[in-house]
Design a protein around this motif. Structure first.
Motif, PDB file in Angstrom:
ATOM      1  N   SER A   1     -16.670 -96.103  37.797  1.00  0.00           N
ATOM      2  CA  SER A   1     -15.961 -94.841  37.589  1.00  0.00           C
ATOM      3  C   SER A   1     -14.511 -95.144  37.235  1.00  0.00           C
ATOM      4  O   SER A   1     -14.000 -96.237  37.496  1.00  0.00           O
ATOM      5  N   ALA A   2     -13.840 -94.139  36.630  1.00  0.00           N
ATOM      6  CA  ALA A   2     -12.419 -94.258  36.284  1.00  0.00           C
ATOM      7  C   ALA A   2     -11.875 -92.871  36.024  1.00  0.00           C
ATOM      8  O   ALA A   2     -12.636 -91.925  35.746  1.00  0.00           O
ATOM      9  N   ILE A   3     -10.548 -92.726  36.092  1.00  0.00           N
ATOM     10  CA  ILE A   3      -9.866 -91.471  35.837  1.00  0.00           C
ATOM     11  C   ILE A   3      -8.771 -91.732  34.811  1.00  0.00           C
ATOM     12  O   ILE A   3      -8.122 -92.793  34.814  1.00  0.00           O
ATOM     13  N   SER A   4      -8.577 -90.785  33.885  1.00  0.00           N
ATOM     14  CA  SER A   4      -7.615 -90.978  32.796  1.00  0.00           C
ATOM     15  C   SER A   4      -6.183 -90.885  33.313  1.00  0.00           C
ATOM     16  O   SER A   4      -5.925 -90.336  34.393  1.00  0.00           O
ATOM     17  N   PRO A   5      -5.202 -91.394  32.527  1.00  0.00           N
ATOM     18  CA  PRO A   5      -3.806 -91.356  32.987  1.00  0.00           C
ATOM     19  C   PRO A   5      -3.276 -89.954  33.217  1.00  0.00           C
ATOM     20  O   PRO A   5      -2.388 -89.759  34.046  1.00  0.00           O
ATOM     21  N   SER A   6      -3.826 -88.967  32.512  1.00  0.00           N
ATOM     22  CA  SER A   6      -3.384 -87.590  32.713  1.00  0.00           C
ATOM     23  C   SER A   6      -4.199 -86.850  33.756  1.00  0.00           C
ATOM     24  O   SER A   6      -3.828 -85.749  34.163  1.00  0.00           O
ATOM     25  N   GLY A   7      -5.301 -87.430  34.175  1.00  0.00           N
ATOM     26  CA  GLY A   7      -6.180 -86.769  35.135  1.00  0.00           C
ATOM     27  C   GLY A   7      -7.090 -85.742  34.518  1.00  0.00           C
ATOM     28  O   GLY A   7      -7.821 -85.052  35.242  1.00  0.00           O
ATOM     29  N   ASP A   8      -7.076 -85.624  33.164  1.00  0.00           N
ATOM     30  CA  ASP A   8      -7.910 -84.618  32.503  1.00  0.00           C
ATOM     31  C   ASP A   8      -9.339 -85.085  32.330  1.00  0.00           C
ATOM     32  O   ASP A   8     -10.218 -84.264  32.047  1.00  0.00           O
ATOM     33  N   TYR A   9      -9.609 -86.366  32.463  1.00  0.00           N
ATOM     34  CA  TYR A   9     -10.949 -86.889  32.242  1.00  0.00           C
ATOM     35  C   TYR A   9     -11.372 -87.743  33.435  1.00  0.00           C
ATOM     36  O   TYR A   9     -10.571 -88.508  33.987  1.00  0.00           O
ATOM     37  N   LEU A  10     -12.641 -87.603  33.806  1.00  0.00           N
ATOM     38  CA  LEU A  10     -13.310 -88.483  34.757  1.00  0.00           C
ATOM     39  C   LEU A  10     -14.467 -89.148  34.032  1.00  0.00           C
ATOM     40  O   LEU A  10     -15.241 -88.470  33.337  1.00  0.00           O
ATOM     41  N   SER A  11     -14.591 -90.450  34.155  1.00  0.00           N
ATOM     42  CA  SER A  11     -15.674 -91.174  33.484  1.00  0.00           C
ATOM     43  C   SER A  11     -16.511 -91.896  34.533  1.00  0.00           C
ATOM     44  O   SER A  11     -15.986 -92.420  35.514  1.00  0.00           O
ATOM     45  N   PHE A  12     -17.817 -91.919  34.274  1.00  0.00           N
ATOM     46  CA  PHE A  12     -18.762 -92.552  35.187  1.00  0.00           C
ATOM     47  C   PHE A  12     -19.782 -93.319  34.355  1.00  0.00           C
ATOM     48  O   PHE A  12     -20.437 -92.741  33.479  1.00  0.00           O
ATOM     49  N   GLY A  13     -19.901 -94.615  34.596  1.00  0.00           N
ATOM     50  CA  GLY A  13     -20.914 -95.419  33.940  1.00  0.00           C
ATOM     51  C   GLY A  13     -22.158 -95.515  34.792  1.00  0.00           C
ATOM     52  O   GLY A  13     -22.095 -95.539  36.015  1.00  0.00           O
ATOM     53  N   ASP A  14     -23.331 -95.554  34.133  1.00  0.00           N
ATOM     54  CA  ASP A  14     -24.580 -95.643  34.886  1.00  0.00           C
ATOM     55  C   ASP A  14     -25.369 -96.870  34.457  1.00  0.00           C
ATOM     56  O   ASP A  14     -24.964 -97.637  33.574  1.00  0.00           O
ATOM     57  N   ALA A  15     -26.500 -97.065  35.092  1.00  0.00           N
ATOM     58  CA  ALA A  15     -27.308 -98.256  34.866  1.00  0.00           C
ATOM     59  C   ALA A  15     -28.047 -98.231  33.541  1.00  0.00           C
ATOM     60  O   ALA A  15     -28.619 -99.238  33.136  1.00  0.00           O
ATOM     61  N   ASP A  16     -28.072 -97.089  32.856  1.00  0.00           N
ATOM     62  CA  ASP A  16     -28.720 -96.993  31.551  1.00  0.00           C
ATOM     63  C   ASP A  16     -27.758 -97.273  30.413  1.00  0.00           C
ATOM     64  O   ASP A  16     -28.120 -97.112  29.244  1.00  0.00           O
ATOM     65  N   GLY A  17     -26.515 -97.649  30.710  1.00  0.00           N
ATOM     66  CA  GLY A  17     -25.549 -97.933  29.673  1.00  0.00           C
ATOM     67  C   GLY A  17     -24.854 -96.715  29.117  1.00  0.00           C
ATOM     68  O   GLY A  17     -24.206 -96.792  28.075  1.00  0.00           O
ATOM     69  N   LEU A  18     -24.954 -95.573  29.787  1.00  0.00           N
ATOM     70  CA  LEU A  18     -24.299 -94.346  29.348  1.00  0.00           C
ATOM     71  C   LEU A  18     -23.022 -94.128  30.141  1.00  0.00           C
ATOM     72  O   LEU A  18     -22.912 -94.525  31.301  1.00  0.00           O
ATOM     73  N   ILE A  19     -22.063 -93.452  29.496  1.00  0.00           N
ATOM     74  CA  ILE A  19     -20.809 -93.096  30.139  1.00  0.00           C
ATOM     75  C   ILE A  19     -20.743 -91.576  30.182  1.00  0.00           C
ATOM     76  O   ILE A  19     -20.731 -90.907  29.139  1.00  0.00           O
ATOM     77  N   HIS A  20     -20.729 -91.016  31.379  1.00  0.00           N
ATOM     78  CA  HIS A  20     -20.683 -89.573  31.581  1.00  0.00           C
ATOM     79  C   HIS A  20     -19.237 -89.150  31.782  1.00  0.00           C
ATOM     80  O   HIS A  20     -18.467 -89.807  32.490  1.00  0.00           O
ATOM     81  N   LEU A  21     -18.883 -88.042  31.176  1.00  0.00           N
ATOM     82  CA  LEU A  21     -17.497 -87.569  31.200  1.00  0.00           C
ATOM     83  C   LEU A  21     -17.415 -86.196  31.828  1.00  0.00           C
ATOM     84  O   LEU A  21     -18.259 -85.318  31.565  1.00  0.00           O
ATOM     85  N   LEU A  22     -16.406 -85.992  32.656  1.00  0.00           N
ATOM     86  CA  LEU A  22     -16.019 -84.690  33.176  1.00  0.00           C
ATOM     87  C   LEU A  22     -14.589 -84.429  32.717  1.00  0.00           C
ATOM     88  O   LEU A  22     -13.741 -85.328  32.749  1.00  0.00           O
ATOM     89  N   THR A  23     -14.307 -83.206  32.290  1.00  0.00           N
ATOM     90  CA  THR A  23     -12.981 -82.907  31.779  1.00  0.00           C
ATOM     91  C   THR A  23     -12.548 -81.526  32.222  1.00  0.00           C
ATOM     92  O   THR A  23     -13.380 -80.666  32.535  1.00  0.00           O
ATOM     93  N   THR A  24     -11.230 -81.340  32.266  1.00  0.00           N
ATOM     94  CA  THR A  24     -10.652 -80.032  32.581  1.00  0.00           C
ATOM     95  C   THR A  24     -10.203 -79.294  31.338  1.00  0.00           C
ATOM     96  O   THR A  24      -9.718 -78.171  31.432  1.00  0.00           O
ATOM     97  N   THR A  25     -10.355 -79.914  30.174  1.00  0.00           N
ATOM     98  CA  THR A  25      -9.910 -79.281  28.932  1.00  0.00           C
ATOM     99  C   THR A  25     -10.910 -78.234  28.482  1.00  0.00           C
ATOM    100  O   THR A  25     -12.076 -78.240  28.876  1.00  0.00           O
ATOM    101  N   ALA A  26     -10.439 -77.330  27.643  1.00  0.00           N
ATOM    102  CA  ALA A  26     -11.307 -76.280  27.107  1.00  0.00           C
ATOM    103  C   ALA A  26     -12.354 -76.900  26.186  1.00  0.00           C
ATOM    104  O   ALA A  26     -12.138 -77.963  25.574  1.00  0.00           O
ATOM    105  N   GLU A  27     -13.502 -76.239  26.088  1.00  0.00           N
ATOM    106  CA  GLU A  27     -14.613 -76.791  25.327  1.00  0.00           C
ATOM    107  C   GLU A  27     -14.335 -76.812  23.820  1.00  0.00           C
ATOM    108  O   GLU A  27     -14.898 -77.633  23.102  1.00  0.00           O
TER     109      GLU A  27
END
Length: 1145
Positions: free
Chosen positions: A282-308
Motif C-alpha cells: 500500500s501507499a499514499i500520494s504526497p497530496s493525500g488524494d490517492y490511496l494505492s493498494f497492490g494485490d497478489a494478482d499484479g493489480l494496483i487498486h486506487l482510491l481517490t478523493t477527486t471528482a470522477e
C-alpha cells in the motif's frame, strides 16, 4: 476529512505474467506511481493509466521497498540495492545478501542506512546515496525488519516485536530506547513527527495471530499511547501527508479504514477493495488524494478523493514532465525485389548500453530453458555420419528409462497430517488457485484427506486456531453442519437440546436428542474438531426426511442445490423438534406472557421460541366477502417483489432488509380461485396479520433466493451491505395501524451457499456470544474450518458466489426474560443401576457384569476402565495407482457394537458394571469377529443372549459418566470415543497407549504386547473381548503407578522396547496345555429352539403374543414384570416409528 471512492485498477501489460505487487511509492514531482513486484522488477504507472519504464532491481529477488526522490528512484531487494534514473538507467548497484529494508539517514545528507538480516551477526550498513559506496558497518541489536527515519532518530522494528530508536551520531553502537510493541513480531512501521505507529503479530495458543491493535508510541519517551483497534487484522499502515493524525489501516483481505487517531470516536471511513486475491502492499500520494493498494494478482487498486469527471495528477500538481522510455528509431523502408542484395539490410546502431552489458546482479539467476546436456564422448566416438546427420548406438552403460522428462511435480490437494508435521511450510507447494480463485480462502471447501493412518491422522488443528469447535464433513448429510452450528449458538435452542437429553425420550430416532448430544460435545470440545455422525444418521432413518428430499444421497454431484436443501431441512427440523420436545400437557412456560394460559394449553418450548401465530384475512375482489384463517409457522420465507409488467410502475431497487422482512410477514398476495361465497372464479387477496408485539423471541428466516434477480437485492452496492446487524420490524398495513410497537432483532447467525466450480457447499457465519471481547464476535464455520472475521466481511455479499440461505435473529427486548427453570437439567443416575435388555433369549446367569448399587454411584475423580468393540457398516474404499501405491479414498464406516465399563477402584475394582451390546437397524457388512468378538446374531434381539440396548440408551450412560467426572482408563481411547461420537475432556482420560510410549521411538505398543510383557498374561488369543481388554488396561495403569513409585518406569520402558524389537512386537505363542489321558465328551446344555425371523430392527412386543424385554431383578428393588416393562418404556423405552407388518414397531 474527504471521502474516497474506487477507481479502475491499474495492471501490467496483457501479455505479461502477473506477479504480486510487493511495494508502492508515489513520485513527489511527477504524475507517476512506482511499483515493485515479486519478480524483481520496478515499473512506472502514469496517471493516465499507461505503464512506462520497467527495469529489474537485481536477480529475481522480491522488491522490498521503493523511495522516489526528486532525481532518482531507489529500490532494494534481498540481494542488493540500487539507484535508477526515472527513465530506467541504472546509476549504481550495491550487492549484498539478506537485506531487509533501508531508510535515509535522519541527520546526514546523501547517506543510506541498510538493515542486514544475517542472524549470526545483524548489522547496519551505511552507503553513499550518490555513488553506492559503503561508508561503514555497525552492529545491530537484533534482526531488523523495518527502518524509518524521524527528524533526529532512526527507528527500527525487529522480529522479536521490539520498537527501537537509534542515534546514528553515536555510530549506532547502542540503542537509545526500546519498547515491546507486538509479541509475535512487527509487520509494519510508520512515523510522523514525534509519533510512531506499528502493526504486527501476537501469540495466541502458541501460534502467531494478527494483532488487532494499531500501537501508537511517543518517540520522545517511547511511551505507548492508547492503541487503535482494527478487528480485521491490520496488514499495512500509511500516514496522511497533510494531516499527521490521520492514518490509513488496511487488511490483507482488502478492508481499508481511514481514521483520525486524535478523534477515533468518529470511526473514520471504511472501504472494501475489490480484489480477487489479497493485498500485498500500500501507499499514499504526497497530496493525500490517492490511496494505492497492490494485490497478489499484479493489480494496483486506487482510491481517490477527486471528482470522477476530473483528473488530478498523482503528485497533486503539474510538476516535471513524464520521462518516457526511449523509443527505437524506425527501420528504413526497403523496396524488395528479386535482385535486392541481402547486405542492403543493415544492422542497427545502438547508442545506449545493451542488456548484455549490464552488471551481473541485474540478470536473473535462473533461465526458463537450461542448455541441453553435452553428448557423452562414447556416443561421439561411435557416431557414423550420413550426409550431415550423425547416427550412433546408445551404449549399455547409458541406457535407462526412456521418454521420461524430468520436471518438478506440483502436488495439488495435499493434505496436512499430524504424522507429517516435520514438513515445513516452505516445502509445501502453493496452489495457483490461491491467486486466481475469486472466493476468499475461508469460504473455500476443504476436503478431509486420508493417510495410511486413517482420518485420525488428519491435522484438523491446522484449520482451526480458535476455541470454537468445527464439525467434520466426511459423513452423509454433513451439509447440515452449518445449521447445527447456527442452532448451537442460539442459546435458547441450545438450552432445549441440553434439557431434552435428560428426559426419558421414547422415540428411537429422535432428532432433538441427537442435537442435544452434539451441543454438549461442542460445548466441551473447546476448539477440538467434532462430528455429528449420529445426528446425520438419524436424518437418513426418518422416512419423512427422505420424502422431503433432505437426505443427501448425491453428495458427489457438483450441481447439488444445497441452498434449497438446507432451507427445507430448516423447516423440517424445527417442526420435528417441536413435536419431539412437546411434553403436553406438562410443557413449561419458557416465554413469559401477560395473558393467562391454562396449563394444558402451553405450546411446545420450541414453538414458544420460534412460533408465529398469525391470522390470514382473505377478501374476494368480486363480492367483497371476507374470511379468516388461523395459522402458526416456525419459519418466515422472504417474499421478494415480483417482476413488474410493462404497464406497471417499476419496483424500487433500494429496498432495505427491514422493509423486505415486514413485507414477508404481511404476505399481501393476490391469486385466482373460486370464492366460496359468490361461487365465482375470481381474484382473491390474502394478507397475514401478526401484531409486532407478539413476534417470537427468535426469528427463523429462509432467504428464498431462487434466481439472480432476487440475489441482486443482497449484492453490495454503493450504499453498503444489504444485510445489517440489527433490524427494526414495524407494523405495516391498515389492519395493523393500531400496533405501533417496534421489534428490534439482532442478527445471530446465517447460512450461505458458496457457489464453486467444483461443488457447492454451505458455510455458517455466526455472531458468537462467547467470543473474546478483544476480537470481532463474527466467526465463519466452514465445516471443520473456523476463522474469525470482521463484521463488514460477515455481512458483505460481494458477488454471486455467496448466496444467502437461512438467517436467525434474536429479539433484543426478550433475550433476558426467557425462563428455562422449568426444564430438566440432570440425567437420572438410576440408569447406571438398572439391568434391562431387548433380547428375548438373554441369559442373565452367564453375564459377567453387575450394575452399580446406589452407594457405588461415581463421584468426580472416580476411576473406570472402558473398552469398546465395533462392526463395519461400510468397507473402506481405496484405489491402486499405476506406480503400485495405494490411496485411501474413504475409510470404513464403523459403529459401536459393544461397550464394557469396569470399576477402577474400590473393593470391587475390575468388576464390570456395564457390558452392553448395541442394537443397530442398519446392515452390518462385516462383524470383524477377529478383532471385535461380535458374531452374527449378537446384535439381533431375536437371537442375542446378551444385554442388548439401543445406541441412545448406551450413549446416555456414557454421557452420564462423563458428566459425573469419571476418569476413563483404556487403550487407544481417542479412536474409540471418536467412533462413539463422544467428547471426553483430556483431563478425564488416561490412555495406556500414551503411558507406555517413548516419543522418539515413534511406535505405539499394542495392548496384547503390553499385557504379555508387563502383566505376564496372554490376551486376545483367538478374538477380542472388551471386558478382558478393559481389565488389562486397568492393570497396566496400576503397574504404571507401581513402577513410578519405585522409580524404575523409564528403565522398564527401555527394556520393553528392546524386547519388542527382538520379537518383532508379537508375543511368543504359549506352549499348548497338556492333553488329558482320557478325553471326555463335553456336556452340552440343550437350547430351546425359538421362532426364526429375518434379521430386522428390534422388536418390542407384549408378554403374550409377542416378545418381552427380559428384565431380571433390579438392584434398586424387586419389581413385577409389568411394572418393569412400564419403567423401561418411561425411563429408557422407545416409541418405534415405521412399524412394519407382523410386529408392533
Amino acid at each position: 476529512m474527504p471521502t474516497y471512492h474506487l477507481l479502475h485498477p491499474l495492471g501490467d501489460l496483457p501479455d505479461a505474467y502477473p506477479a504480486p505487487i510487493t511495494s508502492l511509492a508515489f513520485d513527489p514531482l511527477s504524475d507517476v506511481l512506482w511499483s515493485g513486484s515479486a519478480s524483481g522488477s520496478v515499473a512506472a504507472f502514469y496517471g493516465s493509466g499507461l505503464r512506462g519504464v520497467k527495469f529489474p532491481v537485481g536477480g529475481n529477488a522480491t522488491v522490498l521497498r521503493i523511495i522516489a526522490s526528486e532525481k532518482d528512484v531507489k529500490a532494494i531487494g534481498s540481494e542488493g540495492i540500487g539507484s535508477w534514473s526515472k527513465g530506467g538507467v541504472n546509476k549504481w548497484h550495491y550487492s549484498a545478501t539478506q537485506l531487509t529494508n533501508f531508510a535515509m539517514h535522519p541527520t546526514t545528507p546523501h547517506t543510506l542506512v541498510l538493515a542486514s538480516a544475517t542472524l549470526a551477526n545483524p548489522v547496519f550498513q551505511l552507503l553513499n546515496s550518490a555513488t553506492g559506496a559503503q561508508i561503514r558497518t555497525v552492529p545491530s541489536p537484533a534482526f531488523i525488519s523495518h527502518l524509518r527515519s524521524s527528524p533526529s532518530l532512526l527507528l527500527s522494528a525487529s522480529s522479536d516485536g521490539f520498537l527501537r530508536t537509534h542515534d546514528l551520531r553515536t555510530a549506532a553502537k547502542r540503542e537509545e530506547g526500546s519498547a515491546l510493541a507486538h509479541s509475535g513480531g512487527i509487520s509494519g512501521l510508520e512515523t510522523s513527527g514525534n509519533y510512531a505507529y506499528t502493526i504486527g503479530w501476537g501469540i495466541r495458543q502458541g501460534h502467531p495471530h494478527p494483532d488487532p491493535l494499531v500501537k501508537v508510541f511517543d518517540l520522545r519517551t517511547l511511551r505507548p499511547l492508547p492503541p487503535y483497534p482494527f478487528s480485521s487484522g491490520p496488514a499495512f499502515i500509511d500516514i496522511h501527508p497533510k494531516n499527521s493524525s490521520v492514518i490509513v489501516v488496511s487488511s490483507s483481505q482488502g478492508f481499508v479504514n481511514v481514521v483520525d487517531v486524535a478523534n477515533p470516536t468518529t470511526g473514520g471511513e471504511f472501504h472494501q477493495v475489490d480484489t480477487a486475491s489479497y493485498l500485498t502492499s500500500s501507499a499514499i500520494s504526497p497530496s493525500g488524494d490517492y490511496l494505492s493498494f497492490g494485490d497478489a494478482d499484479g493489480l494496483i487498486h486506487l482510491l481517490t478523493t477527486t471528482a470522477e469527471d476530473t483528473h488530478v495528477p498523482f503528485n497533486g500538481f503539474d510538476g516535471q514532465p513524464i520521462e518516457w522510455a526511449d523509443q527505437p528509431e524506425p527501420l528504413p523502408n526497403i523496396h524488395w525485389t528479386d535482385s535486392t542484395p541481402l547486405n542492403s539490410i543493415g544492422l542497427p546502431y545502438y547508442t545506449s548500453p545493451l542488456l548484455s552489458s549490464y552488471t551481473h546482479p541485474l540478470i536473473p539467476s535462473s533461465t526458463a530453458h537450461p542448455p541441453p546436456a553435452p553428448i557423452p564422448p562414447q556416443v561421439l566416438a561411435s557416431m557414423k555420419m550420413v550426409d550431415f546427420v550423425g547416427y550412433a548406438q546408445l551404449p549399455k552403460e547409458l541406457r535407462g528409462k526412456r521418454n521420461v522428462v524430468a520436471r518438478e511435480l506440483v502436488k495439488k490437494d495435499q493434505g496436512r497430517f499430524r504424522s507429517d508435521r516435520t514438513r515445513t511450510d516452505s516445502q509445501a507447494s502453493i496452489d495457483a488457485s490461491d491467486l486466481t480463485d475469486p472466493i476468499p480462502k475461508p469460504y473455500r471447501r476443504v476436503e478431509i484427506m486420508y493417510s495410511k493412518f486413517g482420518v485420525e491422522d488428519f491435522d484438523f488443528g491446522f484449520y482451526n486456531e480458535t476455541e470454537f469447535s468445527g464439525l467434520e464433513s466426511h459423513i452423509q448429510n454433513s451439509y447440515t453442519n452449518s445449521l447445527v452450528q447456527v442452532l448451537h449458538y442460539c442459546h435458547p435452542i441450545r438450552h432445549l437440546g441440553k434439557s431434552h437429553i435428560t428426559t426419558s425420550c421414547r422415540i428411537e430416532h429422535c432428532l432433538l436428542c441427537e442435537f442435544g448430544f452434539v451441543v454438549r460435545m461442542l460445548e466441551d470440545a473447546k476448539g477440538t474438531n467434532c462430528q455429528a455422525s449420529n445426528f446425520c444418521k438419524t436424518i437418513s432413518r426418518m422416512s419423512q426426511a427422505t420424502a422431503l428430499g433432505v437426505v443427501d444421497t448425491d453428495a458427489e454431484r457438483p450441481d447439488t442445490d444445497y441452498a434449497s436443501m438446507i432451507q427445507l431441512f430448516n423447516r423440517f427440523a424445527l417442526e420435528e423438534i417441536s413435536a419431539e420436545g412437546n411434553a403436553f400437557p406438562q410443557n413449561p412456560i419458557v416465554r413469559p406472557t401477560n395473558e393467562l394460559v391454562p396449563m394444558g394449553q402451553v405450546a411446545a418450548p420450541i414453538t414458544q421460541l420460534l412460533g408465529i401465530d398469525s391470522t390470514t384475512v382473505i377478501v374476494c375482489q368480486n363480492c367483497g366477502a371476507k374470511r379468516t384463517k388461523e395459522g402458526m409457522t416456525h419459519v418466515v420465507d422472504l417474499l421478494y417483489p415480483r417482476k413488474t409488467l410493462t404497464n406497471e410502475p417499476p419496483v424500487p431497487t433500494d429496498l432495505d432488509f427491514a422493509t423486505l422482512m415486514a413485507i414477508s410477514l404481511l404476505r399481501d398476495t393476490t391469486y385466482k380461485a373460486t370464492c366460496p361465497t359468490c361461487k365465482q372464479l375470481t381474484q382473491l387477496r390474502s394478507r397475514r396479520t401478526t401484531p409486532v408485539s407478539q413476534l417470537p423471541p427468535l426469528l427463523a428466516v429462509n432467504a428464498s433466493v431462487n434466481n439472480d434477480e432476487q440475489l441482486k437485492y443482497w449484492i453490495d452496492g454503493k450504499q453498503g451491505t444489504f444485510l445489517s446487524p440489527q433490524v427494526d420490524i414495524r407494523s405495516y398495513g391498515e389492519a395493523e395501524s393500531e400496533d405501533l410497537d417496534v421489534a428490534t432483532y439482532e442478527l445471530r447467525a446465517f447460512i450461505v451457499q458458496v457457489r464453486a466450480s467444483k461443488a457447492n457447499h454451505l458455510v455458517a457465519i455466526v455472531k458468537v456470544p462467547e467470543a473474546p471481547p478483544d476480537q470481532s464476535p463474527w466467526y465463519i464455520f466452514n465445516d471443520f474450518v473456523v476463522e474469525n472475521i470482521s463484521e463488514q466481511e460477515a455481512l458483505s455479499f460481494p458477488d454471486k458466489w455467496k448466496v444467502p440461505c437461512v438467517l436467525y435473529f434474536e429479539r433484543v427486548d426478550m433475550r433476558d426474560h426467557l425462563d428455562f427453570s422449568g426444564l430438566p437439567d440432570e440425567l437420572d443416575r438410576a440408569i447406571l443401576g438398572q439391568r434391562i435388555s431387548l433380547a428375548t433369549n438373554v441369559n442373565w446367569a452367564a453375564h459377567k457384569h453387575e450394575p452399580l448399587r446406589y452407594e457405588e454411584l461415581p463421584t468426580p475423580g472416580t476411576l473406570v476402565s472402558i473398552d469398546a468393540e465395533f462392526v463395519a457398516l461400510q468397507k473402506e474404499e481405496s484405489e491402486v495407482r499405476s506406480d503400485g501405491t495405494k490411496k485411501l479414498l474413504r475409510p470404513s464406516q464403523l459403529t459401536l457394537a459393544r461397550v464394557s465399563v469396569l470399576r477402577g477402584d474400590g473393593p470391587q475394582a475390575g468388576k464390570p458394571f456395564i457390558d452392553d451390546y448395541i442394537h443397530t437397524s442398519e446392515t452390518v457388512v462385516d462383524y470383524l469377529t477377529e478383532y471385535s468378538g461380535i458374531r452374527f446374531g449378537d446384535l439381533d434381539p431375536h437371537f442375542s443372549t446378551h444385554t442388548l440396548l439401543p445406541l441412545k440408551v448406551v450413549y446416555k450412560k456414557l454421557r452420564l459418566l462423563v458428566d459425573l467426572g469419571c476418569i476413563f482408563i483404556g487403550h487407544g481411547l481417542s479412536k474409540d470415543f471418536r467412533i462413539i461420537n463422544l467428547f471426553v475432556p483430556p483431563e478425564q482420560v488416561i490412555d495406556t497407549v500414551d503411558l507406555y510410549y517413548i516419543k522418539s521411538r515413534q511406535r505405539r505398543i499394542s495392548l496384547r504386547f503390553l499385557s504379555w510383557y508387563i502383566l505376564k498374561e496372554n490376551i486376545q488369543k483367538d478374538t477380542h473381548d472388551s471386558i478382558e481388554d478393559a481389565r488389562a488396561a486397568l492393570l497396566l495403569y496400576q503397574e504404571y503407578q507401581r513402577f513410578e513409585e519405585e522409580g524404575k518406569f523409564d528403565q522398564v520402558l527401555e527394556d520393553m522396547y528392546k524386547e519388542g524389537r527382538l520379537v518383532n512386537w508379537k508375543p511368543p505363542t504359549p506352549p499348548p496345555p497338556p492333553q488329558p489321558s482320557a478325553p471326555t465328551t463335553p456336556q452340552r446344555t440343550p437350547v430351546r429352539a425359538g421362532p426364526i425371523s429375518p434379521y430386522s430392527p428390534m422388536n418390542l412386543g407384549l408378554q403374550q403374543g409377542g416378545m418381552m424385554p427380559a428384565m431380571p431383578p433390579s438392584p434398586f428393588g424387586m419389581l413385577d414384570p409389568q411394572t418393569q416393562a412400564m419403567l423401561f418404556q418411561q425411563g429408557f423405552g422407545l416409541q418405534w416409528r415405521n412399524v412394519p407388518r407382523g410386529g408392533p414397531f
